[in-house]
Scaffold this motif. Structure first.
Motif, PDB file in Angstrom:
ATOM      1  N   GLU A  23      -2.797  53.065  46.108  1.00 39.16           N
ATOM      2  CA  GLU A  23      -1.410  53.119  45.642  1.00 39.16           C
ATOM      3  C   GLU A  23      -0.738  54.357  46.181  1.00 39.16           C
ATOM      4  O   GLU A  23      -1.087  55.490  45.842  1.00 39.16           O
ATOM      5  CB  GLU A  23      -1.345  53.104  44.115  1.00 39.16           C
ATOM      6  N   HIS A  24       0.241  54.159  47.036  1.00 44.98           N
ATOM      7  CA  HIS A  24       0.953  55.256  47.683  1.00 44.98           C
ATOM      8  C   HIS A  24       1.782  56.006  46.655  1.00 44.98           C
ATOM      9  O   HIS A  24       2.292  55.433  45.696  1.00 44.98           O
ATOM     10  CB  HIS A  24       1.865  54.692  48.779  1.00 44.98           C
ATOM     11  N   SER A  25       1.935  57.305  46.863  1.00 45.09           N
ATOM     12  CA  SER A  25       2.774  58.092  45.964  1.00 45.09           C
ATOM     13  C   SER A  25       4.233  57.762  46.239  1.00 45.09           C
ATOM     14  O   SER A  25       4.569  57.038  47.182  1.00 45.09           O
ATOM     15  CB  SER A  25       2.537  59.585  46.201  1.00 45.09           C
ATOM     16  N   ILE A  67      -6.827  61.239  49.282  1.00 46.11           N
ATOM     17  CA  ILE A  67      -6.844  62.705  49.151  1.00 46.11           C
ATOM     18  C   ILE A  67      -5.895  63.141  48.045  1.00 46.11           C
ATOM     19  O   ILE A  67      -6.234  64.012  47.220  1.00 46.11           O
ATOM     20  CB  ILE A  67      -6.459  63.361  50.495  1.00 46.11           C
ATOM     21  N   GLU A  68      -4.704  62.542  47.977  1.00 48.36           N
ATOM     22  CA  GLU A  68      -3.751  62.874  46.920  1.00 48.36           C
ATOM     23  C   GLU A  68      -4.335  62.602  45.539  1.00 48.36           C
ATOM     24  O   GLU A  68      -4.143  63.374  44.597  1.00 48.36           O
ATOM     25  CB  GLU A  68      -2.477  62.055  47.097  1.00 48.36           C
ATOM     26  N   ASN A  69      -5.043  61.473  45.409  1.00 47.95           N
ATOM     27  CA  ASN A  69      -5.606  61.096  44.110  1.00 47.95           C
ATOM     28  C   ASN A  69      -6.736  62.027  43.674  1.00 47.95           C
ATOM     29  O   ASN A  69      -6.918  62.268  42.480  1.00 47.95           O
ATOM     30  CB  ASN A  69      -6.118  59.654  44.167  1.00 47.95           C
ATOM     31  N   ASN A  70      -7.497  62.526  44.637  1.00 46.94           N
ATOM     32  CA  ASN A  70      -8.661  63.338  44.306  1.00 46.94           C
ATOM     33  C   ASN A  70      -8.388  64.838  44.276  1.00 46.94           C
ATOM     34  O   ASN A  70      -9.137  65.586  43.642  1.00 46.94           O
ATOM     35  CB  ASN A  70      -9.791  63.049  45.294  1.00 46.94           C
ATOM     36  N   ARG A 102      -0.686  70.391  45.672  1.00 47.70           N
ATOM     37  CA  ARG A 102       0.528  70.982  45.115  1.00 47.70           C
ATOM     38  C   ARG A 102       0.542  72.492  45.363  1.00 47.70           C
ATOM     39  O   ARG A 102       1.584  73.076  45.671  1.00 47.70           O
ATOM     40  CB  ARG A 102       0.625  70.679  43.619  1.00 47.70           C
ATOM     41  N   TYR A 103      -0.630  73.116  45.254  1.00 48.66           N
ATOM     42  CA  TYR A 103      -0.745  74.570  45.474  1.00 48.66           C
ATOM     43  C   TYR A 103      -0.410  74.919  46.927  1.00 48.66           C
ATOM     44  O   TYR A 103       0.329  75.862  47.203  1.00 48.66           O
ATOM     45  CB  TYR A 103      -2.158  75.038  45.124  1.00 48.66           C
ATOM     46  N   PHE A 104      -0.960  74.186  47.863  1.00 52.79           N
ATOM     47  CA  PHE A 104      -0.780  74.501  49.279  1.00 52.79           C
ATOM     48  C   PHE A 104       0.577  74.041  49.826  1.00 52.79           C
ATOM     49  O   PHE A 104       1.172  74.717  50.664  1.00 52.79           O
ATOM     50  CB  PHE A 104      -1.894  73.857  50.119  1.00 52.79           C
ATOM     51  N   TYR A 105       1.059  72.878  49.365  1.00 54.03           N
ATOM     52  CA  TYR A 105       2.237  72.283  50.000  1.00 54.03           C
ATOM     53  C   TYR A 105       3.460  72.153  49.095  1.00 54.03           C
ATOM     54  O   TYR A 105       4.513  71.723  49.555  1.00 54.03           O
ATOM     55  CB  TYR A 105       1.892  70.889  50.541  1.00 54.03           C
ATOM     56  N   GLY A 106       3.303  72.470  47.804  1.00 57.91           N
ATOM     57  CA  GLY A 106       4.417  72.366  46.887  1.00 57.91           C
ATOM     58  C   GLY A 106       4.596  70.936  46.392  1.00 57.91           C
ATOM     59  O   GLY A 106       3.936  70.000  46.852  1.00 57.91           O
ATOM     60  N   ALA A 107       5.515  70.782  45.440  1.00 61.81           N
ATOM     61  CA  ALA A 107       5.766  69.464  44.863  1.00 61.81           C
ATOM     62  C   ALA A 107       6.286  68.514  45.947  1.00 61.81           C
ATOM     63  O   ALA A 107       7.126  68.882  46.765  1.00 61.81           O
ATOM     64  CB  ALA A 107       6.781  69.575  43.725  1.00 61.81           C
ATOM     65  N   GLY A 108       5.743  67.302  45.907  1.00 67.27           N
ATOM     66  CA  GLY A 108       6.169  66.302  46.886  1.00 67.27           C
ATOM     67  C   GLY A 108       5.797  66.642  48.309  1.00 67.27           C
ATOM     68  O   GLY A 108       6.403  66.122  49.249  1.00 67.27           O
ATOM     69  N   LEU A 109       4.780  67.517  48.478  1.00 63.83           N
ATOM     70  CA  LEU A 109       4.334  67.946  49.815  1.00 63.83           C
ATOM     71  C   LEU A 109       5.488  68.519  50.634  1.00 63.83           C
ATOM     72  O   LEU A 109       5.554  68.383  51.860  1.00 63.83           O
ATOM     73  CB  LEU A 109       3.702  66.769  50.587  1.00 63.83           C
ATOM     74  N   LYS A 110       6.410  69.206  49.951  1.00 67.75           N
ATOM     75  CA  LYS A 110       7.631  69.671  50.623  1.00 67.75           C
ATOM     76  C   LYS A 110       7.341  70.578  51.811  1.00 67.75           C
ATOM     77  O   LYS A 110       7.957  70.447  52.881  1.00 67.75           O
ATOM     78  CB  LYS A 110       8.544  70.378  49.629  1.00 67.75           C
ATOM     79  N   LYS A 111       6.425  71.529  51.632  1.00 69.59           N
ATOM     80  CA  LYS A 111       6.138  72.456  52.731  1.00 69.59           C
ATOM     81  C   LYS A 111       5.587  71.718  53.952  1.00 69.59           C
ATOM     82  O   LYS A 111       5.907  72.056  55.092  1.00 69.59           O
ATOM     83  CB  LYS A 111       5.137  73.509  52.270  1.00 69.59           C
TER      84      LYS A 111
END
Length: 265
Positions: free
Chosen positions: A175-177, A240-243, A249-258
């Motif tokens: 299931e895609h985010s 990877i997102e699920n696990n 979130r720490y590395f890329y921010g909310a919604g992988l923004k970075k």
């Protein structure tokens, strides 16, 4: 009767031969004159046709005078032509590929319009024999669900990426985010599907604007590989997102923004 005549013509008999044979099946043994009346064809053409059918071993003449004719059994006729057609098809399957030029590449074709797109998607899924990788929205899953389930029940490996929320109780589902990786397409509904590593289709099945749906279809193995790779990498990302949600979130921010800014800006 007309339909039987047409089918006999499809396997190689001409119209007169088909009419004479079916007439004989109704009444045999019969003379040429009787056959002419039964088949409703000129008497001269009847005798010519009987000679050809005799040569083809489809009718058997008697040693009496006047000569009468008896047809071979329908099962013998169909059995004989089935062997002939199978032999011809097997020969063509072996020899036709040899005629391709060394530089031949499979075409890449555009299919436009919802009806034609779904006909092709259905055909691909029905003909698949080993595996199907697909990334799609509920808009398309509603249409393909029955065919995909049938493929799963036939023993195929089915892997599905869901772009939105819908229920799928078979296959391996990712299931895609809700993260939109490509803003340009965020309101379009698109599909990526490959079967058996040798056929693929991708494109927009429901445009955001009132334009005609259009997809690209091919059996070009290099392009099929790329279509499948897109689905596979989507599966990697989803897993990877699920696990590792907190780490991402720490590395890329909310919604992988970075990450999105790094790649798309």
């Amino acid at each position: 009767m007309d339909e039987i005549i047409e089918k006999l013509k499809e396997i190689g008999l001409n119209e007169y031969q088909s009419k004479v044979y079916t007439a004989l099946l109704k009444k045999f043994p019969a003379t040429g004159y009787e056959i002419s009346k039964l088949a409703a064809i000129p008497q001269s053409r009847t005798y010519d046709t009987l000679k050809v059918l005799e040569t083809m071993h489809i009718v058997i003449p008697s040693n009496t005078k006047p000569v009468t004719y008896t047809p071979i059994r329908p099962k013998e006729l169909t059995k004989r032509y089935k062997r002939k057609l199978d032999s011809t098809i097997n020969f063509l399957e072996k020899k036709l590929p040899d005629l391709k030029e060394d530089s031949y590449t499979e075409p890449v074709l555009t299919i436009s319009g919802a009806a034609k797109i779904y006909d092709k998607l259905t055909e691909i899924v029905k003909n698949a024999r080993d595996n199907i990788f697909v990334a799609l929205w509920s808009h398309d899953f509603k249409y393909l669900e029955t065919y995909l389930l049938d493929a799963y029940n036939r023993g195929l490996d089915i892997k599905i990426v869901k772009y939105d929320k819908f229920i799928c109780n078979f296959g391996t589902v990712f299931e895609h985010s809700t993260i939109s990786l490509l803003d340009h397409y965020k309101n379009d509904k698109f599909i990526f599907l490959t079967a058996d590593n040798n056929e693929g289709i991708f494109g927009i099945t429901k445009p955001a604007k009132n334009s005609l749906p259009a997809v690209t279809w091919t059996k070009n193995t290099e392009i099929v590989f790329l279509i499948k790779a897109f689905s596979v990498f989507s599966m990697y990302l989803v897993d990877i997102e699920n696990n590792f949600p907190e780490q991402l979130r720490y590395f890329y921010g909310a919604g992988l923004k970075k990450l999105r800014d790094k790649i798309l800006h």
